[in-house]
Scaffold this motif. Structure first.
Motif, short mmCIF file in Angstrom:
data_model
loop_
_atom_site.label_atom_id
_atom_site.label_comp_id
_atom_site.label_asym_id
_atom_site.label_seq_id
_atom_site.Cartn_x
_atom_site.Cartn_y
_atom_site.Cartn_z
N LEU A 75 -30.89 -39.30 65.37
CA LEU A 75 -31.19 -37.88 65.22
C LEU A 75 -30.14 -37.26 64.31
O LEU A 75 -28.93 -37.45 64.51
CB LEU A 75 -31.17 -37.20 66.60
CG LEU A 75 -31.41 -35.69 66.63
CD1 LEU A 75 -32.80 -35.34 66.11
CD2 LEU A 75 -31.23 -35.16 68.06
N THR A 76 -30.60 -36.51 63.31
CA THR A 76 -29.69 -36.00 62.30
C THR A 76 -30.11 -34.62 61.83
O THR A 76 -31.26 -34.20 62.06
CB THR A 76 -29.64 -36.96 61.10
OG1 THR A 76 -28.71 -36.47 60.13
CG2 THR A 76 -31.01 -37.09 60.44
N PHE A 77 -29.20 -33.93 61.17
CA PHE A 77 -29.53 -32.71 60.45
C PHE A 77 -29.34 -32.95 58.97
O PHE A 77 -28.28 -33.41 58.54
CB PHE A 77 -28.65 -31.53 60.89
CG PHE A 77 -29.00 -30.24 60.19
CD1 PHE A 77 -29.87 -29.34 60.78
CD2 PHE A 77 -28.48 -29.94 58.94
CE1 PHE A 77 -30.23 -28.17 60.13
CE2 PHE A 77 -28.83 -28.77 58.28
CZ PHE A 77 -29.70 -27.88 58.87
N GLU A 78 -30.38 -32.64 58.20
CA GLU A 78 -30.28 -32.66 56.74
C GLU A 78 -31.40 -31.80 56.20
O GLU A 78 -32.57 -32.19 56.24
CB GLU A 78 -30.36 -34.10 56.19
CG GLU A 78 -30.23 -34.17 54.69
CD GLU A 78 -29.09 -33.33 54.15
OE1 GLU A 78 -29.35 -32.37 53.42
OE2 GLU A 78 -27.92 -33.64 54.49
N GLY A 79 -31.04 -30.63 55.74
CA GLY A 79 -32.05 -29.63 55.39
C GLY A 79 -32.64 -29.75 54.00
O GLY A 79 -33.51 -28.95 53.65
N PHE A 91 -26.18 -37.60 55.97
CA PHE A 91 -26.81 -37.16 57.21
C PHE A 91 -25.76 -36.77 58.24
O PHE A 91 -24.84 -37.54 58.53
CB PHE A 91 -27.69 -38.29 57.77
CG PHE A 91 -28.75 -38.76 56.82
CD1 PHE A 91 -30.00 -38.18 56.82
CD2 PHE A 91 -28.48 -39.77 55.89
CE1 PHE A 91 -30.98 -38.61 55.91
CE2 PHE A 91 -29.44 -40.20 55.00
CZ PHE A 91 -30.70 -39.62 55.01
N SER A 92 -25.91 -35.57 58.81
CA SER A 92 -25.01 -35.10 59.87
C SER A 92 -25.53 -35.63 61.21
O SER A 92 -26.68 -35.34 61.58
CB SER A 92 -24.97 -33.58 59.90
OG SER A 92 -24.51 -33.07 58.65
N GLY A 129 -18.60 -34.40 60.11
CA GLY A 129 -18.73 -35.69 59.43
C GLY A 129 -20.18 -36.01 59.09
O GLY A 129 -21.11 -35.56 59.76
N GLU A 130 -20.37 -36.81 58.04
CA GLU A 130 -21.70 -37.21 57.61
C GLU A 130 -21.75 -38.71 57.36
O GLU A 130 -20.73 -39.35 57.08
CB GLU A 130 -22.09 -36.46 56.33
CG GLU A 130 -22.20 -34.95 56.51
CD GLU A 130 -22.65 -34.24 55.25
OE1 GLU A 130 -22.34 -34.74 54.15
OE2 GLU A 130 -23.32 -33.21 55.37
N VAL A 176 -35.20 -36.06 61.51
CA VAL A 176 -34.44 -35.21 60.61
C VAL A 176 -34.72 -33.75 60.94
O VAL A 176 -35.85 -33.27 60.82
CB VAL A 176 -34.79 -35.49 59.14
CG1 VAL A 176 -33.85 -34.70 58.22
CG2 VAL A 176 -34.71 -36.98 58.83
N ARG A 177 -33.68 -33.04 61.34
CA ARG A 177 -33.81 -31.60 61.59
C ARG A 177 -33.59 -30.81 60.30
O ARG A 177 -32.98 -31.28 59.36
CB ARG A 177 -32.80 -31.17 62.65
CG ARG A 177 -33.23 -31.60 64.04
CD ARG A 177 -32.26 -31.17 65.08
NE ARG A 177 -32.88 -31.27 66.39
CZ ARG A 177 -32.21 -31.34 67.53
NH1 ARG A 177 -30.89 -31.30 67.52
NH2 ARG A 177 -32.85 -31.44 68.67
N GLY A 178 -34.11 -29.58 60.33
CA GLY A 178 -33.97 -28.70 59.18
C GLY A 178 -35.25 -28.54 58.39
O GLY A 178 -35.24 -27.96 57.31
#
Length: 408
Positions: free
Chosen positions: A254-258, A265-266, A303-304, A320-322
């Motif tokens: 699970l990550t955040f990358e808008g 990837f966060s 961090g990423e 991927v969130r965002g």
């Protein structure tokens, strides 16, 4: 324009709601009386676990009575604020995030929305699937980022569904600013529960339904809360009864990358029991980062991971969130398509199998959670629940609408 309650003979502001003496004040000022995510406007590892407390009482309420004032005053409590006594049921309210706003809508209070603290992450389109449930977007558009004292004064709400310590730690408020708005406008009542990895959050966390129960107490809406809790429990039990054995469940990153062309990837950790992870935890997936020293995204950890790092983990599914305002097709045509063409990203198992999906909301309330769990079940287990692109429904939309509209 602020309302002139005194001139109209209505209860004065300080008669509307008040804090419960030294316990509440101490909790607010100290910011620690016990004890959620992302590249998301402020502040990620957990310190404390609210799960052990699901049987606690959120409020003291009288039995229903023909006299509308028979149950007044009443109390509700939530850390870090403590106990609040309400002399009248709040009508106008503001929430910082979409999760707490969704709680108020679920309790039939959508008409009282006066503004929001983070409009970009409040997804109201889910209500379009609920017959007779609507949320007026005009207050959200007029006040999309309520974070200053001036805005709190201008909106003059009856209840602020904000964790005041979030204002202190994210938006540079002082404790005196919190006291001022509490005393001169209306109480704060909230807890940052979407993740559990911010060091400043050293007081108690709540699960989604523990927090929802407390918000229901603040609005004196016990029956609606209990109806939602019953529906939720039945829905989750049915979904979980259909899950494959643990060994057959996917390893998930699970990550955040808008951006539409992700290069880094966060990371989020599923061991963090924040409410933004609820659907994944309920579905029993495995954290692909288990056994690594990668930490959860937080205020202090930004961090990423790059594609080479991710290839070492090689998860079965990437979330991927965002991208929550994209349709599934739009997401696949942008983010997934870019990863498929990437020289390293294309080597990932999840990319090769087309198992890269939108990762759900950071802030989810009880209505959001039903939709997100339904979507996640299809993402994780399409052989059992059907593909994520189909229209199969796993919960009763009409029943949800009935509860919101008071048909209990």
């Amino acid at each position: 324009m602020p309302r002139d309650d005194a001139a109209r003979g209505a209860p004065t502001r300080r008669a509307f709601a008040k804090y419960g003496g030294a316990v509440a004040l101490g909790g607010l000022l100290a910011g620690c009386t016990g004890g959620g995510d992302g590249a998301d406007g402020g502040g990620g590892a957990e310190s404390g676990d609210g799960d052990a407390e699901s049987n606690s009482t959120a409020s003291t309420e009288s039995e229903p009575d023909d006299d509308a004032s028979a149950g007044l005053p009443y109390t509700a409590s939530m850390e870090p604020v403590g106990e609040v006594t309400f002399e009248a049921v709040p009508e106008r309210w503001i929430a910082y995030d979409g999760g707490f706003a969704d709680m108020a809508v679920a309790l039939g209070k959508g008409d009282g929305l006066a503004g929001i603290g983070n409009a970009d992450r409040y997804y109201t389109y889910v209500y379009d699937e609920l017959p007779g449930v609507e949320v007026d977007r005009s207050p959200i558009e007029a006040y999309p980022e309520v974070r200053t004292k001036e805005e709190f004064y201008e909106l003059d709400a009856d209840l602020h569904l904000y964790d005041p310590q979030m204002l202190v730690n994210w938006f540079d408020w002082g404790e005196g600013d919190v006291e001022e708005i509490r005393d001169n406008v209306a109480p704060f009542f909230g807890n940052l529960i979407f993740r559990r990895s911010d060091g400043w959050h050293d007081y108690r966390y709540y699960t989604l339904y523990e927090a929802f129960e407390r918000v229901a107490a603040a609005f004196d809406e016990r029956e609606r809360y209990e109806a939602f809790a019953e529906l939720h429990e039945s829905f989750i039990a049915d979904v979980q009864s259909r899950l494959p054995p643990a060994d057959d469940r996917p390893r998930v990153f699970l990550t955040f990358e808008g951006t539409d062309e992700p290069e880094t990837f966060s990371p989020y950790r599923l061991v963090d029991k924040g409410t933004s992870k609820k659907q994944w935890l309920d579905l029993g997936v495995t954290d692909a980062l288990a056994g690594t020293d990668v930490e959860n995204l937080s205020t202090t950890n930004r961090g990423e991971l790059d594609y080479e790092n991710l290839l070492e983990v090689d998860p079965d599914v990437i979330l991927v969130r965002g991208h929550e305002r994209k349709s599934p097709t739009e997401f696949r045509d942008t983010v997934l398509a870019y990863m498929e063409d990437h020289p390293v990203g294309s080597e990932l198992t999840a990319v090769q199998n087309g198992r890269v999906y939108r990762g759900g909301y950071l802030y989810q309330g009880p209505i959001h959670n039903l939709f997100l769990t339904e979507r996640a079940a299809k993402q994780m287990y399409p052989d059992e629940f059907g593909p994520v692109t189909d229209d199969a429904e796993l919960f009763d939309r009409q029943r949800v609408a009935d509860i919101v509209n008071g048909d209990l």
